[in-house]
Design an enzyme around this catalytic site. Structure first.
Site, PDB file in Angstrom:
ATOM      1  N   GLY A 233     -55.544  80.294   4.924  1.00 59.61           N
ATOM      2  CA  GLY A 233     -55.652  80.508   3.477  1.00 59.61           C
ATOM      3  C   GLY A 233     -55.663  81.983   3.090  1.00 59.61           C
TER       4      GLY A 233
ATOM      5  N   SER B  96     -62.030  82.432   5.182  1.00 59.79           N
ATOM      6  CA  SER B  96     -60.871  81.767   4.576  1.00 59.79           C
ATOM      7  C   SER B  96     -60.732  80.364   5.148  1.00 59.79           C
ATOM      8  CB  SER B  96     -59.599  82.554   4.882  1.00 59.79           C
ATOM      9  OG  SER B  96     -59.313  82.518   6.267  1.00 59.79           O
ATOM     10  N   ASP B  97     -60.139  79.481   4.370  1.00 67.96           N
ATOM     11  CA  ASP B  97     -59.687  78.234   4.973  1.00 67.96           C
ATOM     12  C   ASP B  97     -58.587  78.605   5.968  1.00 67.96           C
ATOM     13  OD1 ASP B  97     -59.232  75.592   5.648  1.00 67.96           O
ATOM     14  OD2 ASP B  97     -59.159  74.881   3.578  1.00 67.96           O
ATOM     15  N   TRP B  98     -58.278  77.696   6.872  1.00 62.65           N
ATOM     16  CA  TRP B  98     -57.399  78.008   8.004  1.00 62.65           C
ATOM     17  C   TRP B  98     -55.978  78.328   7.534  1.00 62.65           C
ATOM     18  CZ3 TRP B  98     -62.022  78.060   9.033  1.00 62.65           C
ATOM     19  CH2 TRP B  98     -62.551  78.100  10.317  1.00 62.65           C
TER      20      TRP B  98
END
Ligand SMILES: *[C@@H]1O[C@H](CO)[C@@H](O)[C@H](O)[C@H]1NC(C)=O
Ligand SMILES: *[C@@H]1O[C@H](CO)[C@@H](O)[C@H](O)[C@H]1NC(C)=O
Ligand SMILES: *[C@@H]1O[C@H](CO)[C@@H](O)[C@H](O)[C@H]1NC(C)=O
Ligand SMILES: *[C@@H]1O[C@H](CO)[C@@H](O)[C@H](O)[C@H]1NC(C)=O
Ligand SMILES: *[C@@H]1O[C@H](CO)[C@@H](O)[C@H](O)[C@H]1NC(C)=O
Ligand SMILES: *[C@@H]1O[C@H](CO)[C@@H](O)[C@H](O)[C@H]1NC(C)=O
Ligand SMILES: *[C@@H]1O[C@H](CO)[C@@H](O)[C@H](O)[C@H]1NC(C)=O
Ligand SMILES: *[C@@H]1O[C@H](CO)[C@@H](O)[C@H](O)[C@H]1NC(C)=O
Ligand SMILES: *[C@@H]1O[C@H](CO)[C@@H](O)[C@H](O)[C@H]1NC(C)=O
Ligand SMILES: *[C@@H]1O[C@H](CO)[C@@H](O)[C@H](O)[C@H]1NC(C)=O
Ligand SMILES: *[C@@H]1O[C@H](CO)[C@@H](O)[C@H](O)[C@H]1NC(C)=O
Ligand SMILES: *[C@@H]1O[C@H](CO)[C@@H](O)[C@H](O)[C@H]1NC(C)=O
Length: 814
Positions: A306, A302-304
């Site tokens: 996300g 995941s994006d941070w």
């Protein structure tokens, strides 16, 4: 990152209410359909995501079979708690961390930003930004840059580089993050992705293709949380990028398919929603498109922050939650995790089958073994831990082994390469009355707040007034170890000719002065004006002008100086209203060239390097000429009301301007040289016979159906340097599809380019191998790439609007 930190300090915690809602939802159903039942009256023909379940298993196909077997052996020895650890980030020395399992000789994983530098590090290089690398249109530069970056990541102990970027692609000229990626053209970005990824991974580091997918604006990329200090809840969800199936395949997915084809180890899913559900739990995007259709064998992180659910994300195809905790940007480990202990719980209570968790880890560990990261991998440089503002030591809950050598210098001789890459990326947009190259001028004057030294420190996170700009802000920035400013490099070079150099760096002063009052009575031979444009993640650009009254600065100088040469260090598109001013004799777009910026530009200004950069986007006359602006506001307060409809479909950047015959200032692919080049003798040679519309149904390999990657034509053209200066140019191939192609097909699309260096008078034959994918459109009915029947027009030229040679082919008869 300052923003992340202040969010953390302000005590915002995640919405557990919402999380539970998502989690309680669905097995076998996409999160979106759970939270908001489909209503096509509201949603239109797209804007919703069908559920694609279960998540496909990796098999290590495409060359990872041996590594896959090692990963299977590794997974078979893990306890359930260790499995939960393997898929969940922890605060630690790197921007993302997976804990070690010493029992199995596994030292953990270190994930580091970013796409132009190893950001959280000392003694590392700041390379050119993606937009600059794309401006070279040079496959060797793209590979070499990726390789050199990869070597630095590895030497600092980073297993995974959070690079490169194909999302944003650049749908909107205003998007704050376009400079981290390459170009709004999917073909150019696709080649850049493939070369960069191969470079990183040949150095032994895992590449991460990000941000998948539809991350085309920064505004409302994350939810709006209730800012009550005690209660945190989502007031409005993140923007939903609503993209139809054909546009998804032909534009936004295209470069990501190249990434999978290049055997990219990992993908990072994006912050925003996609067709209604969060990109990190969108099973259509992750399971359906990425893992099934493209045959991706690696893992999705995941994006941070996300990640917005546990079970729904795991089932939807997310394999690693980063950075692991709850809270905006996932920064609060003590609040728990959607993964972590919840993975253990979900397996124990029968909600998630352990085989899915095993698959997540197989996906993570196969590239690790494939790249030999189990063998003598360098330790994490302890200095990274001190510089890491994302998870500072105070937030650590686990032990980290930081006994390795501190502050290792990993820069090697990369400065020399960065200087060359910066010069090669410089785009000469205007050059009249032989303004350039400079020829031993008697006197020059340097203007503008972008010319001088950086006054705000070498880890900049803001649009500071004084000092040259070599990178934008946020996680895609770099920490400089030195910086060659334009002024310093000009002064050094001017000494060789005894040139008098005067300087004025205060834009306010210049914009409001009669310049003749500022300089010595004799007008300088050349007036060099250095201007800049800032951009950073989490914010979109407000306008497309250069910052700090740059336009007024140029007007003021050009009023009195008939040889005004403008250089921009910008994140991307500037509309350059002064371009037609008769006294503005030259314009150079130098973007973000990295640490050798001054040397790179001086090499071009003085003709030691003949400019060969080409625009990776279109420069229109006005900001309002661009379509597809970001959604900057909604007037309603509904939780799901932030929507961005990609109604322009395939028409972004030059595809839009060409489809509507809109004149532009400088077209896509344009860039001047100090020499002149000619093209002749274009021919197309078929490389395959009996071509039919539909690709052969071959077993899926990384990149999708391998038939799509087979070359079907070789287009050749002769390129000649007709001038008296050695230099490089970039012949470009554009494809016009036959009339039988469904409506909405852009008039011309880039499908080949090659940078060629030619000595004065020399010529060479260049070939563009067209793959089946290059001649196909995505058919939404059959869900196949099809070659349409009828005649294709293949145009070769020096830009998208300077087409010199035409050949016609009919691969499939009508
Ligand atoms: C869909 O939305 C429209 C417009 O808000 C509404 O009139 C209609 O009743 C909705 N349909 C369903 C099935 O909910
Ligand atoms: C993945 O493999 C497991 C066995 O490890 C199997 O039970 C499961 O059905 C497979 N899943 C899919 C989607 O093929
Ligand atoms: C904010 O918190 C206070 C108590 O700490 C509570 O009374 C109030 O209702 C909360 N407001 C919202 C909007 O949740
Ligand atoms: C499980 O997830 C919920 C949010 O859905 C969170 O509140 C809780 O702390 C998590 N538990 C663990 C053990 O991380
Ligand atoms: C099982 O555990 C998961 C993770 O904590 C939770 O989301 C889910 O609601 C639980 N299911 C049942 C049936 O208890
Ligand atoms: C810690 O890392 C060093 C190398 O930096 C290694 O030699 C040592 O074995 C590691 N110790 C443990 C306990 O993993
Ligand atoms: C820049 O020039 C303006 C106008 O002359 C002046 O007000 C300002 O103080 C100057 N800035 C600096 C840093 O000298
Ligand atoms: C600028 O200064 C020069 C020299 O002092 C003068 O001749 C000229 O009229 C001035 N121009 C303007 C626009 O003030
Ligand atoms: C161009 O510069 C000359 C001085 O060299 C000046 O006389 C002229 O007015 C300038 N032209 C414009 C359009 O400002
Ligand atoms: C600028 O003006 C000077 C003086 O009129 C002239 O000698 C010179 O050639 C001009 N430069 C350019 C680039 O036109
Ligand atoms: C919001 O309201 C303003 C003023 O009524 C209007 O101009 C604007 O178009 C609206 N924006 C959206 C996204 O509906
Ligand atoms: C395509 O043409 C180029 C230039 O003549 C040549 O170098 C290349 O080998 C050709 N490719 C194929 C597959 O024939």
């Amino acid at each position: 990152m300052a923003t992340f930190r202040s969010l953390l300090l302000s005590g915002l915690l995640a919405s557990t209410t919402k999380a539970q809602a998502f989690d309680a939802g669905v097995r076998g159903e996409d999160a979106f359909s759970y939270v908001q039942p489909l209503n096509t009256t509201i949603l239109g023909p797209y804007g919703h995501s069908p559920a694609v379940l279960p998540s496909p298993n990796t098999t290590g196909s495409g060359g990872w079979e041996e590594a896959f077997a090692k990963a299977q052996n590794f997974v078979s020895q893990l306890t359930l708690e260790e499995k939960a650890d393997m898929v969940t980030g922890q605060p630690g020395p790197c921007v993302g961390n997976i804990v070690a399992i010493p029992r199995l000789g596994f030292g953990g994983l270190c994930l580091q930003d970013g796409p132009l530098s190893i950001r959280v590090a000392d003694y590392a290089s700041v390379f050119s930004a993606g937009v600059s690398a794309a401006s070279t249109w040079d496959k060797n530069v793209l590979y070499e840059r990726g390789l050199a970056m990869g070597k630095e990541f590895k030497a600092k102990g980073a297993h995974i580089a959070l690079s490169p970027v194909a999302g944003p692609l650049g749908r909107s000229a205003y998007s704050g993050r376009n400079w981290e990626g390459f170009s709004p053209d999917p073909y150019l970005t696709g080649v850049a992705m493939e070369k960069t990824i191969r470079g990183h991974q040949d150095a032994g580091v895992q590449a991460t293709a990000k941000h998948y997918i539809g991350n085309e604006q920064e505004t409302q990329r994350n939810p709006t949380y209730d800012r009550n200090g005690t209660v945190t809840d989502v007031i409005q969800e993140a923007i939903s990028s609503n993209i139809d199936d054909r546009t998804m395949h032909e534009l936004y997915l295209w470069p990501f398919a190249n990434a999978v084809h290049a055997k990219c180890a990992s993908f990072m899913c994006a912050y925003q929603r996609l067709n209604g559900s969060y990109a990190c739990e969108n099973s259509k995007a992750l399971n359906g498109i990425l893992k099934e259709e493209l045959g991706f064998q690696g893992y999705v992180m995941s994006d941070w922050g996300g990640t917005h659910s546990g079970v729904a994300s795991i089932e939807g195809g997310l394999d690693m939650n980063m950075p692991g905790g709850l809270g905006p940007y996932g920064t609060v480990p003590e609040a728990g995790s959607f993964f972590g202990g919840n993975v253990t719980l979900a397996v124990n209570n029968g909600t998630v089958d352990v085989s899915r968790v095993d698959d997540m880890i197989l996906r993570i560990m196969t590239p690790y073994f494939w790249l030999g990261q189990d063998q003598d991998f360098p330790s994490v440089d302890p200095s990274s831990a001190d510089l890491n503002t994302f998870s500072p030591k105070s937030t650590w809950v686990r032990e980290w082994n930081l006994t390795g050598e501190r502050s290792r210098d990993v820069r090697g001789d990369h400065g020399e390469m960065i200087r060359r890459h910066g010069a090669e990326a410089t785009i000469l947009l205007k050059n009249e009355r032989n303004a350039l190259p400079l020829k031993a001028p008697k006197s020059i004057a340097v203007f503008g707040n972008d010319a001088g030294d950086d006054v705000m420190g070498f880890y900049n996170q803001g649009d500071f007034e004084y000092g040259t700009l070599v990178a934008g802000g946020g996680s895609g920035t770099g920490r400089l170890t030195y910086l060659v400013s334009p002024l310093a490099a000009i002064n050094a070079r001017a000494k060789e000719d005894n040139t008098l150099v005067q300087q004025w760096l205060n834009n306010t002063l210049i914009a409001n002065s009669n310049i003749t009052d500022l300089w010595i009575p004799e007008t300088p031979d050349a007036c060099l004006v250095f201007l800049k444009t800032w951009a950073e993640e989490a914010a979109d650009r407000q306008h497309l002008d250069v910052d700090w009254n740059g336009n007024e600065v140029v007007e003021s100088v050009a009023k009195f100086c008939n040889n005004t040469i403008v250089v921009t260090h910008s994140s991307g598109i500037n509309t350059l209203p002064f371009a037609d001013h008769p006294n503005v004799t030259a314009i150079l777009a130098a973007h973000y060239p990295g640490q050798e910026s001054g040397n790179s530009i001086v090499d071009v200004l003085y003709g030691d390097v003949n400019p060969s950069g080409k625009l990776p986007y279109t420069i229109a006359f006005n900001g309002s000429d661009y379509n597809a602006p970001p959604t900057t506001a909604v007037n309603t307060t509904g939780v799901y009301d932030w929507q961005s409809w990609f109604d322009e479909k395939l028409e972004i950047d030059y595809r839009y301007f060409d489809a509507h015959n809109i004149s532009v200032r400088y077209e896509f692919g344009f860039g001047l040289s100090y020499s002149t080049f000619e093209l002749s003798d274009a021919k197309a040679e078929p490389l395959a016979y009996g071509i039919i519309s539909k690709p052969e149904d071959l077993p899926i390999l990384p990149g999708g159906n391998p038939a799509l990657w087979e070359s079907v034509y070789n287009v050749t053209v002769s390129v000649a340097n007709k001038g008296d200066v050695d230099g490089a140019t970039v012949p470009q191939l554009y494809v016009t599809f036959p009339d039988s192609t469904p409506a909405g097909t852009p008039p011309r699309q880039l499908r080949g380019f090659e940078k060629v260096f030619l000595a004065a008078g020399e010529s060479q034959t260049v070939g563009f191998e067209l793959m089946r994918r290059d001649l196909s459109y995505w058919d939404v009915v059959s869900q196949e790439w099809l070659i349409p029947a009828g005649e294709f027009v293949l145009s070769v030229g020096f830009s998208s609007r300077d087409l010199k040679e035409v050949v016609k082919i009919t691969p499939v008869e009508a």
